[in-house]
Enzyme design. Structure first.
Site, PDB file in Angstrom:
ATOM      1  N   GLU A 210      28.496  36.339  64.013  1.00  0.00           N
ATOM      2  CA  GLU A 210      28.958  35.224  63.189  1.00  0.00           C
ATOM      3  C   GLU A 210      28.019  34.892  62.029  1.00  0.00           C
ATOM      4  OE1 GLU A 210      29.027  35.303  66.443  1.00  0.00           O
ATOM      5  OE2 GLU A 210      31.129  34.965  67.026  1.00  0.00           O
TER       6      GLU A 210
ATOM      7  N   HIS B  25      34.919  26.499  74.667  1.00  0.00           N
ATOM      8  CA  HIS B  25      35.983  27.031  73.825  1.00  0.00           C
ATOM      9  C   HIS B  25      36.877  25.941  73.245  1.00  0.00           C
ATOM     10  CE1 HIS B  25      34.807  30.429  76.365  1.00  0.00           C
ATOM     11  NE2 HIS B  25      35.258  31.212  75.412  1.00  0.00           N
TER      12      HIS B  25
END
Length: 345
Positions: free
Chosen positions: A75, A144
């Site tokens: 990322e 999440h």
């Protein structure tokens, strides 16, 4: 501030197609790629058959692997690529399947993208769009499901967009991609199946302009993102007992349409904010503080907020049902606001 009628005129020219929220995102990406050769779309799974929940499906076949491509799980590197490409004149669109994973790239986003135009005295541009999906549903647990819009809205230089319907998703995403400022585009996964008539032609919704989704006179219900359908459902329930709630979808946290919020609350004298995120130090708190500072004793009752509880999101669908606020919670807050009248002392 746009009314429903103004918004309808804004997006009604030409033909429309009934699209889901995910399909509207896909349509916006396709048209952005067509409109500007500098646009490219990338992220983990962007060129796969599933196409990031269907939002990028078919794009690689149409535009090729140089403009739509899969990436490693890296990322920070992906954000650095976006910053470098944008500073070179391209318009990258980086997609994160969960906002949680974006946290690995915070240094690039906060320390480089956000202040870039400021550090250059306004001469340099940073046209980066970061799609970050909030994964409510399936009992996915705390790693999440984070809703961190307030984090990023706190940082000067970042635009934060939270669409609440398919038509807004398309118009706001196109505006985000064509903006010269870095934009965090937050998508509620629970909205992806929501359907609406969406104009076929490209159109742009001005960032920072709220939308009155339902007019009312008794209480202002400010909301955003995945809470928009719940707010509208609550307003419908309230109407059955002759309570008229005005539903104001802010659509963007930054820039924030403070003028529209104040105008609505000045009319109703009451405020309830429904936010898809934690209670402490959130967007609801900022909106309530802004209204209180501006209107003060002109309020007819204390502002209220409907938010997530101050807890990590539990794992398991049954626990999720207890965690996330419902339209009934919004109704209760609005009713409490109606029944309370502040003392004039």
């Amino acid at each position: 501030m746009l009314s429903r009628e103004s918004r309808a005129a804004e997006t009604s020219a030409g033909s429309t197609t009934r699209l889901s929220f995910a399909q509207a995102i896909n349509a916006a990406l396709r048209q952005a790629l067509e409109l500007d050769p500098g646009v490219f779309v990338y992220g983990i799974g962007a060129d796969g058959a599933a196409g990031i929940f269907g939002t990028t499906t078919g794009l690689v076949e149409k535009f090729g692997a140089k403009r739509v491509f899969d990436t490693p799980i890296a990322e920070a590197g992906l954000a650095a690529l976006a910053a470098g490409a944008a500073s070179s004149g391209l318009r990258p669109v980086l997609a994160h399947q969960r906002l949680d994973f974006m946290l690995y790239s915070v240094d690039q986003v906060v320390n480089w993208m956000a202040p870039w135009r400021f550090m250059s005295g306004g001469r340099a541009k940073m046209p980066v769009t970061i799609r970050a999906i909030i994964g409510k549903g399936w009992g996915q647990g705390p790693q999440h499901t984070k809703s961190l819009h307030a984090w990023f809205a706190h940082v000067p230089g970042l635009q934060v967009v939270m669409p609440g319907s398919p038509a807004d998703a398309k118009g706001l995403l196109l505006s985000s991609i064509m903006s010269d400022d870095p934009t965090l585009f937050i998508e509620g996964r629970s909205l992806f199946s929501m359907q609406e008539d969406v104009p076929d032609a490209p159109y742009f919704i001005r960032l920072g302009e709220a939308l009155v989704r339902r007019e009312g006179k008794d209480v202002t219900l400010v909301t955003m993102g995945s809470m928009v359908p719940l707010a509208l459902q609550a307003a419908e329930t309230l109407a059955q007992s002759t309570i008229s709630a005005e539903v104001l979808d802010i659509r963007c946290l930054m820039p924030l349409d403070v003028e529209s919020i104040i105008a609505s609350v000045k009319k109703t004298g009451r405020l309830v904010v429904a936010e898809p995120g934690w209670r402490m130090y959130g967007a609801a708190a900022e909106i309530i503080a802004t209204v209180a500072e501006t209107l003060g004793k002109d309020m007819r009752s204390r502002p209220r907020r409907v938010t997530w509880p101050q807890s990590a999101v539990p794992t398991g669908s049954k626990l999720e049902e207890l965690f996330y606020p419902t339209s009934e919670d919004i109704v209760a807050a609005c009713r409490a606001s109606i029944t309370e009248e502040l003392s004039e002392e």
